[in-house]
Design a protein around this motif. Structure first.
Motif, mmCIF file in Angstrom:
data_model
loop_
_atom_site.group_PDB
_atom_site.id
_atom_site.type_symbol
_atom_site.label_atom_id
_atom_site.label_comp_id
_atom_site.label_asym_id
_atom_site.label_seq_id
_atom_site.Cartn_x
_atom_site.Cartn_y
_atom_site.Cartn_z
ATOM 1 N N GLN A 32 10.112 6.891 -5.783
ATOM 2 C CA GLN A 32 9.101 7.002 -6.843
ATOM 3 C C GLN A 32 9.708 7.329 -8.209
ATOM 4 O O GLN A 32 9.316 8.266 -8.898
ATOM 5 N N THR A 33 10.692 6.532 -8.582
ATOM 6 C CA THR A 33 11.292 6.679 -9.910
ATOM 7 C C THR A 33 11.189 5.357 -10.659
ATOM 8 O O THR A 33 11.200 4.278 -10.066
ATOM 9 N N SER A 34 11.100 5.441 -11.981
ATOM 10 C CA SER A 34 11.081 4.257 -12.832
ATOM 11 C C SER A 34 12.413 4.167 -13.569
ATOM 12 O O SER A 34 13.370 4.860 -13.219
ATOM 13 N N ALA A 35 12.443 3.320 -14.588
ATOM 14 C CA ALA A 35 13.683 3.153 -15.365
ATOM 15 C C ALA A 35 13.507 3.699 -16.772
ATOM 16 O O ALA A 35 14.068 3.166 -17.728
ATOM 17 N N SER A 36 12.748 4.772 -16.910
ATOM 18 C CA SER A 36 12.407 5.293 -18.238
ATOM 19 C C SER A 36 13.604 5.823 -19.020
ATOM 20 O O SER A 36 13.547 5.951 -20.239
ATOM 21 N N ALA A 37 14.718 6.146 -18.328
ATOM 22 C CA ALA A 37 15.885 6.701 -19.021
ATOM 23 C C ALA A 37 16.873 5.626 -19.473
ATOM 24 O O ALA A 37 17.918 5.964 -20.045
ATOM 25 N N LEU A 38 16.552 4.357 -19.254
ATOM 26 C CA LEU A 38 17.476 3.296 -19.672
ATOM 27 C C LEU A 38 17.833 3.360 -21.161
ATOM 28 O O LEU A 38 19.001 3.153 -21.514
ATOM 29 N N PRO A 39 16.884 3.637 -22.061
ATOM 30 C CA PRO A 39 17.258 3.700 -23.485
ATOM 31 C C PRO A 39 18.329 4.747 -23.778
ATOM 32 O O PRO A 39 19.112 4.590 -24.720
ATOM 33 N N GLN A 40 18.388 5.812 -22.966
ATOM 34 C CA GLN A 40 19.379 6.857 -23.204
ATOM 35 C C GLN A 40 20.799 6.379 -22.896
ATOM 36 O O GLN A 40 21.769 6.944 -23.404
ATOM 37 N N LEU A 62 30.839 1.984 -15.989
ATOM 38 C CA LEU A 62 29.584 1.872 -15.241
ATOM 39 C C LEU A 62 28.603 2.918 -15.740
ATOM 40 O O LEU A 62 28.954 4.101 -15.870
ATOM 41 N N LEU A 63 27.379 2.500 -16.057
ATOM 42 C CA LEU A 63 26.329 3.408 -16.519
ATOM 43 C C LEU A 63 25.065 3.146 -15.714
ATOM 44 O O LEU A 63 24.659 1.993 -15.545
ATOM 45 N N THR A 64 24.429 4.210 -15.229
ATOM 46 C CA THR A 64 23.270 4.062 -14.357
ATOM 47 C C THR A 64 22.203 5.078 -14.723
ATOM 48 O O THR A 64 22.509 6.211 -15.098
ATOM 49 N N ALA A 65 20.930 4.665 -14.583
ATOM 50 C CA ALA A 65 19.822 5.580 -14.874
ATOM 51 C C ALA A 65 18.585 5.163 -14.099
ATOM 52 O O ALA A 65 18.394 3.989 -13.756
ATOM 53 N N ASP A 66 17.735 6.146 -13.814
ATOM 54 C CA ASP A 66 16.378 5.892 -13.330
ATOM 55 C C ASP A 66 15.442 6.612 -14.312
ATOM 56 O O ASP A 66 15.363 6.220 -15.459
ATOM 57 N N ASP A 67 14.787 7.694 -13.864
ATOM 58 C CA ASP A 67 14.025 8.509 -14.810
ATOM 59 C C ASP A 67 14.925 9.483 -15.560
ATOM 60 O O ASP A 67 14.478 10.175 -16.476
ATOM 61 N N ALA A 68 16.177 9.532 -15.139
ATOM 62 C CA ALA A 68 17.187 10.380 -15.787
ATOM 63 C C ALA A 68 18.531 9.678 -15.662
ATOM 64 O O ALA A 68 18.675 8.709 -14.914
ATOM 65 N N ALA A 109 28.777 -2.313 -17.016
ATOM 66 C CA ALA A 109 27.652 -2.687 -16.166
ATOM 67 C C ALA A 109 26.627 -1.572 -16.312
ATOM 68 O O ALA A 109 26.908 -0.421 -15.963
ATOM 69 N N MET A 110 25.472 -1.877 -16.880
ATOM 70 C CA MET A 110 24.405 -0.901 -17.063
ATOM 71 C C MET A 110 23.340 -1.182 -15.999
ATOM 72 O O MET A 110 22.744 -2.263 -15.980
ATOM 73 N N ILE A 111 23.092 -0.211 -15.135
ATOM 74 C CA ILE A 111 22.291 -0.466 -13.936
ATOM 75 C C ILE A 111 20.976 0.303 -13.934
ATOM 76 O O ILE A 111 20.939 1.509 -14.211
ATOM 77 N N ASP A 112 19.929 -0.399 -13.587
ATOM 78 C CA ASP A 112 18.613 0.182 -13.354
ATOM 79 C C ASP A 112 18.572 0.655 -11.898
ATOM 80 O O ASP A 112 18.693 -0.145 -10.969
ATOM 81 N N ALA A 113 18.423 1.969 -11.706
ATOM 82 C CA ALA A 113 18.400 2.536 -10.349
ATOM 83 C C ALA A 113 17.001 3.015 -9.970
ATOM 84 O O ALA A 113 16.846 3.942 -9.166
ATOM 85 N N SER A 114 15.977 2.401 -10.531
ATOM 86 C CA SER A 114 14.605 2.777 -10.195
ATOM 87 C C SER A 114 14.293 2.389 -8.752
ATOM 88 O O SER A 114 15.015 1.595 -8.117
ATOM 89 N N SER A 115 13.214 2.923 -8.223
ATOM 90 C CA SER A 115 12.874 2.725 -6.808
ATOM 91 C C SER A 115 12.656 1.265 -6.446
ATOM 92 O O SER A 115 12.922 0.850 -5.315
ATOM 93 N N SER A 116 12.175 0.460 -7.394
ATOM 94 C CA SER A 116 11.921 -0.952 -7.088
ATOM 95 C C SER A 116 13.200 -1.713 -6.766
ATOM 96 O O SER A 116 13.160 -2.774 -6.138
#
Length: 268
Positions: free
Chosen positions: A137-145, A100-106, A60-67
């Motif tokens: 105030q974080t995005s999902a910019s680290a998802l590619p990592q 489980l893998l999770t990221a926001d800006d990092a 499960a790869m999760i986007d943890a950005s603020s939205s």
């Protein structure tokens, strides 16, 4: 390879029929096929061959950005906990390893779990995600990592996000997971673009940037918002088709595990 419930290209077992072969190539008397042996010229013993069914690794790869903290008709982040734990439970039931893998800006190691087949992982995943606090105030910019954190072998990856992501970031993420079987799970709360008053002033905030704005609601603006989501939906579907990714699975007010299972089987 470990025995499991998934089709594979590994010879052995007796799950999925592969074809016929000469007895000397696969000397197993139990699999001699008399009818096929009488049909071949010159006459020789033929045996049935099969593909073995194997276990796989599921992520499960999760986007943890603020939205993802948006709560309207449903709480997105609580729904993430529900979906991820359901995937973990199903994986354990099939004998598959779950990670489980999770990221926001990092990268978020506090919300990540190495792939394993241990008991109780589904309950732990639910508690970990449910009790977590998303950063502001974080995005999902680290998802590619996160793609670099996946197994080198083909895995089943559920990418769980609201997909309010820069198109280039999304494209880079999906391209980096080209060898895997990727299932985009899109969390779009109906309250984001439906049942909004047709007239009046509204104060809105961008959860990822923190920027505030005032909008004068009117029918034309609401139609523009609805059209924007429809365009985004079609763009996402077309991007997945172009990159050879499964069709996205859209979740609204409620998550239905049966519908997700049907989606995986191509029944929806």
């Amino acid at each position: 390879m470990r025995p499991g419930a998934h089709a594979s290209k590994t010879l052995g077992g007796n799950a999925d029929f592969r074809g016929f072969s000469h007895f000397l190539s696969h000397p197993d008397p139990k699999r001699i096929d008399v009818r096929r042996s009488l049909m071949v010229v010159p006459k020789t013993l033929m045996v049935r061959t099969f593909y073995e069914r194997n276990a796989i690794t599921v992520y499960a790869m999760i986007d943890a950005s603020s939205s993802m903290a948006f709560a309207g008709d449903a709480d997105k982040w609580k729904m993430v906990a529900e979906i991820a734990s359901a995937i973990a439970w199903s994986s354990a039931r099939q004998g598959d390893a779950f990670g489980l893998l999770t990221a926001d800006d990092a990268l978020r190691p506090d919300l990540s779990e190495s792939a394993s087949s241990r008991r109780g992982v589904a309950q732990q995943i639910y508690q970990t995600i449910h009790s977590a606090t998303l950063k502001s105030q974080t995005s999902a910019s680290a998802l590619p990592q996160l793609a670099a954190q996946l197994s080198n072998k083909k895995s089943l990856v559920f990418l769980i996000s609201d997909f309010h992501i820069e198109i280039e970031t999304l494209k880079t993420t999906l391209q980096a997971m080209a060898i895997h079987d990727v299932v985009p799970v899109v969390l779009w709360d109906d309250a984001e673009y439906e049942n909004i008053p047709e007239w009046g002033w509204a104060r809105v905030r961008d959860l990822e940037t923190g920027a505030d704005a005032s909008l004068f609601l009117r029918p034309q603006l609401l139609q523009k918002m609805t059209d924007s989501y429809l365009l985004k939906r079609n763009t996402l579907i077309q991007l997945c088709r172009k990159l050879g990714i499964r069709k996205p699975f859209f979740v609204g007010k409620y998550f239905n595990a049966t519908q997700l299972s049907q989606h995986l089987l191509g029944l929806s």
